[in-house]
Design a protein around this motif. Structure first.
Motif, mmCIF file in Angstrom:
data_model
loop_
_atom_site.group_PDB
_atom_site.id
_atom_site.type_symbol
_atom_site.label_atom_id
_atom_site.label_comp_id
_atom_site.label_asym_id
_atom_site.label_seq_id
_atom_site.Cartn_x
_atom_site.Cartn_y
_atom_site.Cartn_z
ATOM 1 N N THR A 252 59.101 -59.610 -4.942
ATOM 2 C CA THR A 252 58.227 -60.718 -5.091
ATOM 3 C C THR A 252 57.894 -60.751 -6.323
ATOM 4 O O THR A 252 57.739 -59.804 -7.146
ATOM 5 N N THR A 253 57.308 -62.015 -6.624
ATOM 6 C CA THR A 253 56.624 -62.155 -7.950
ATOM 7 C C THR A 253 55.397 -62.959 -7.933
ATOM 8 O O THR A 253 55.280 -63.926 -6.904
ATOM 9 N N LEU A 254 54.377 -62.677 -8.648
ATOM 10 C CA LEU A 254 53.059 -63.279 -8.465
ATOM 11 C C LEU A 254 53.276 -64.820 -9.073
ATOM 12 O O LEU A 254 53.659 -65.043 -10.086
ATOM 13 N N THR A 255 53.037 -65.844 -8.177
ATOM 14 C CA THR A 255 53.171 -67.162 -8.508
ATOM 15 C C THR A 255 51.917 -67.871 -8.303
ATOM 16 O O THR A 255 51.311 -67.997 -7.290
ATOM 17 N N PRO A 256 51.628 -68.831 -9.206
ATOM 18 C CA PRO A 256 50.497 -70.018 -8.917
ATOM 19 C C PRO A 256 50.882 -70.827 -7.575
ATOM 20 O O PRO A 256 51.984 -71.191 -7.489
ATOM 21 N N TYR A 257 49.851 -71.244 -7.025
ATOM 22 C CA TYR A 257 50.006 -72.066 -5.807
ATOM 23 C C TYR A 257 48.771 -72.999 -5.866
ATOM 24 O O TYR A 257 47.830 -72.770 -6.340
ATOM 25 N N MET A 258 48.832 -74.232 -5.233
ATOM 26 C CA MET A 258 48.187 -75.293 -4.852
ATOM 27 C C MET A 258 47.300 -75.039 -3.472
ATOM 28 O O MET A 258 48.213 -74.876 -2.692
ATOM 29 N N ARG A 259 46.062 -75.048 -3.355
ATOM 30 C CA ARG A 259 45.333 -75.046 -2.374
ATOM 31 C C ARG A 259 44.423 -76.156 -2.177
ATOM 32 O O ARG A 259 44.315 -77.082 -3.086
ATOM 33 N N VAL A 260 43.769 -76.376 -0.925
ATOM 34 C CA VAL A 260 42.949 -77.486 -0.734
ATOM 35 C C VAL A 260 41.993 -78.007 -1.978
ATOM 36 O O VAL A 260 41.777 -78.963 -2.391
ATOM 37 N N ALA A 261 41.320 -76.888 -2.554
ATOM 38 C CA ALA A 261 40.352 -77.133 -3.537
ATOM 39 C C ALA A 261 40.854 -77.744 -4.897
ATOM 40 O O ALA A 261 40.213 -78.129 -5.568
ATOM 41 N N THR A 279 58.301 -64.378 -2.596
ATOM 42 C CA THR A 279 59.815 -64.081 -2.659
ATOM 43 C C THR A 279 60.860 -64.996 -3.178
ATOM 44 O O THR A 279 60.223 -66.167 -3.360
ATOM 45 N N GLU A 280 61.891 -64.853 -3.559
ATOM 46 C CA GLU A 280 62.796 -65.743 -4.259
ATOM 47 C C GLU A 280 63.178 -66.959 -3.188
ATOM 48 O O GLU A 280 63.263 -67.941 -3.579
ATOM 49 N N VAL A 281 63.325 -66.599 -2.008
ATOM 50 C CA VAL A 281 63.849 -67.594 -0.842
ATOM 51 C C VAL A 281 62.577 -68.418 -0.927
ATOM 52 O O VAL A 281 62.852 -69.777 -0.590
ATOM 53 N N GLU A 282 61.227 -68.020 -0.569
ATOM 54 C CA GLU A 282 60.065 -68.724 -0.828
ATOM 55 C C GLU A 282 59.829 -69.458 -2.055
ATOM 56 O O GLU A 282 59.523 -70.776 -1.688
ATOM 57 N N LYS A 283 60.036 -69.076 -3.102
ATOM 58 C CA LYS A 283 59.823 -69.950 -4.266
ATOM 59 C C LYS A 283 60.835 -71.170 -4.334
ATOM 60 O O LYS A 283 60.395 -72.201 -4.477
ATOM 61 N N LEU A 284 62.202 -70.832 -3.571
ATOM 62 C CA LEU A 284 63.069 -72.054 -3.699
ATOM 63 C C LEU A 284 62.504 -72.921 -2.645
ATOM 64 O O LEU A 284 62.617 -74.101 -2.916
ATOM 65 N N ARG A 285 61.981 -72.377 -1.539
ATOM 66 C CA ARG A 285 61.520 -73.502 -0.399
ATOM 67 C C ARG A 285 60.371 -74.177 -0.796
ATOM 68 O O ARG A 285 60.144 -75.374 -0.478
ATOM 69 N N TYR A 286 59.332 -73.511 -1.394
ATOM 70 C CA TYR A 286 58.008 -74.055 -1.443
ATOM 71 C C TYR A 286 57.653 -74.538 -2.915
ATOM 72 O O TYR A 286 56.571 -75.027 -3.164
ATOM 73 N N CYS A 317 55.083 -73.549 -9.485
ATOM 74 C CA CYS A 317 54.050 -73.543 -8.711
ATOM 75 C C CYS A 317 54.496 -73.756 -7.247
ATOM 76 O O CYS A 317 55.362 -74.758 -7.068
ATOM 77 N N VAL A 318 53.949 -73.053 -6.390
ATOM 78 C CA VAL A 318 54.298 -73.615 -4.768
ATOM 79 C C VAL A 318 52.888 -74.018 -4.080
ATOM 80 O O VAL A 318 51.695 -74.192 -4.960
ATOM 81 N N HIS A 319 52.725 -74.280 -2.772
ATOM 82 C CA HIS A 319 51.612 -74.956 -2.142
ATOM 83 C C HIS A 319 51.670 -74.182 -0.787
ATOM 84 O O HIS A 319 52.598 -73.731 0.042
ATOM 85 N N GLN A 320 49.984 -73.911 -0.421
ATOM 86 C CA GLN A 320 50.159 -73.245 0.659
ATOM 87 C C GLN A 320 50.156 -74.163 1.708
ATOM 88 O O GLN A 320 50.275 -75.344 1.738
#
Length: 449
Positions: A252-261, A279-286, A317-320
């Motif tokens: 896994t890699t530590l990745t910024p993500y957008m949350r409600v706030a 994970t790399e798969v999650e990064k591509l998806r989100y 950047c991903v999103h929750q």
């Protein structure tokens, strides 16, 4: 003449252990709760309607409030937000305080008037001491022993009265200015919302022919416009679930993500962006893409569904899962869709299509897909957006200046209180010198508000 004491030498600190419950075998009592103190702008308690509960007979007599008592908040999420206080200005019949508060009661021999306590507990050196003493990770906490070490400057009774009267007058003047400016900010917000709502529902042409639609939320739109559901305009993508299980051997890699706030009404707050192992798969998806419209899946009703356009401010950047990424088939419509989510009819739609719980609301992907958006022809949409941005920018600039002016007034209020209760200024001559008037005028002129 001021003398410095440790607060533990001037009175006692206590906690009641009284909660918000009511039991048949206990004595009826009113209690002052945490928010009655935390949200108390004037710092005084007298005659308000407080919550009615019951208290054990053994605890009840020792925790009734009397004139001169000071209630303080001993905990908060951050150190700089701890130690809010409110003083009791009159005896309060059958009224105690909740276990979330600490009470300071001066000794009978302590010569301190309540009106002076009201301001002395707001002094910067008191707040700074409490901030320094607070401990904790998820929530900052102060013990009763911490309160006893507060440095407290105390003049004679005549000087206390003089200071209290001076600060009562001057703080009232400042508070009145702040309230007026806060009303202006609220009015500007209403004008902004009205401008957006009008633009995305009937456009800017007041003479445009309106036709009836089948949508209860957009009953009439200009004849050249078309109403589409969101599912026909974009792909609605769910986000990454926090707390999910990841196998130990998966990289896994530590990745910024957008949350409600982060998702505000029409803009993104990137001042505090959290990170999560991905994970790399999650990064591509989100992973977010330029032009995605981020929309809140849940939260308070005022946060529900509100949207803002992703401008690729962060490269990866991903999103929750509590933030939808609405990906338009044509990103030229991204700004328009975002504006529509913040229109007044959208508030009604999201509220009526949400699942409501005690404190939170949420909207499903299926219901969000039904959200209606009215679209003008492309040229008209661009012209409307240009005109609307100009209007919104002007309103935002005035609002920002006014907000800055409010903060300066609050800073001046805090500085004036500190200077007066610590003897840095002679209140008997300070007001007569015209200094308060000049300071307020300078703040007004400096901020252009």
């Amino acid at each position: 003449m001021f003398e410095t004491y440790r607060l533990g030498h001037l009175g006692t600190f206590s906690q009641s252990g009284i909660d918000k419950k009511s039991k048949d075998d206990e004595i009826p009592v009113k209690i002052v709760n945490y928010m009655d103190v935390y949200g108390n702008k004037k710092g005084v308690l007298h005659g308000e309607e407080f919550q009615e509960v019951t208290a054990p007979k053994g605890k009840f007599p020792y925790h009734l409030l009397s004139k001169g008592d000071v209630l303080i908040t001993p905990s908060s999420e951050t150190s700089d937000d701890i130690g809010h206080s409110a003083v009791v200005l009159e005896d309060m019949a059958q009224t105690a305080y909740s276990y979330h508060l600490v009470r300071f009661r001066p000794f009978q021999a302590t010569k301190i008037i309540p009106e002076f306590s009201r301001f002395a507990f707001q002094a910067r050196q008191v707040r700074a001491h409490l901030e320094k003493m607070s401990k904790g990770t998820t929530r900052k906490i102060l013990t009763r022993k911490d309160f006893t070490t507060i440095p407290f400057m105390l003049p004679d009774l005549a000087t206390q009265r003089q200071i209290a009267d001076f600060l009562d007058r001057e703080s009232a003047r400042i508070d009145l200015l702040i309230e007026k400016k806060q009303r202006l900010v609220a009015l500007l917000g209403e004008q902004r919302a009205a401008a957006i709502s009008s633009a995305v529902t009937v456009g800017l042409d007041e003479d445009a022919e309106l036709v009836t639609t089948s949508s209860q939320y957009l009953p009439r739109v200009p004849a050249t416009w078309r109403v589409w559901r969101l599912k026909h305009l974009a792909e609605i993508r769910g986000g990454l679930t926090l707390g999910r299980q990841i196998l130990d051997d998966v990289e896994t890699t530590l990745t910024p993500y957008m949350r409600v706030a982060n998702v505000q009404a029409g803009w993104l707050d990137l001042s505090d962006v959290a990170e999560i192992p991905v994970t790399e798969v999650e990064k591509l998806r989100y992973r977010l893409k330029l032009g995605d419209v981020l929309m809140n899946e849940g939260g308070d009703n005022d946060k529900l569904g509100r949207g803002a356009v992703w401008k690729s401010e962060i490269e990866t950047c991903v999103h929750q899962n509590h933030v939808f990424a609405v990906r338009p088939h044509d990103t030229r419509y991204s700004d328009w869709i975002s504006l529509a989510t913040n229109a007044r009819y959208a508030r009604d739609f999201f509220y009526l299509h949400s699942n409501q719980s005690t404190n939170l609301a949420s909207i499903s992907k299926t219901n969000l897909a039904r959200f209606p958006v009215a679209f003008p022809p492309m040229d008209e949409m661009r012209a409307t957006l240009d005109a609307l941005w100009q209007r919104v920018v002007k309103l935002d600039q005035i609002s920002e200046k006014t907000d800055a002016s409010i903060e300066r007034l609050k800073e001046y209020r805090a500085a004036l209180i500190t200077a007066a209760v610590t003897g840095q200024i002679d209140v008997s001559t300070y007001a007569k010198s015209g200094t308060p008037d000049r300071r307020l005028d300078a703040i007004q002129e400096e901020m252009g508000a």
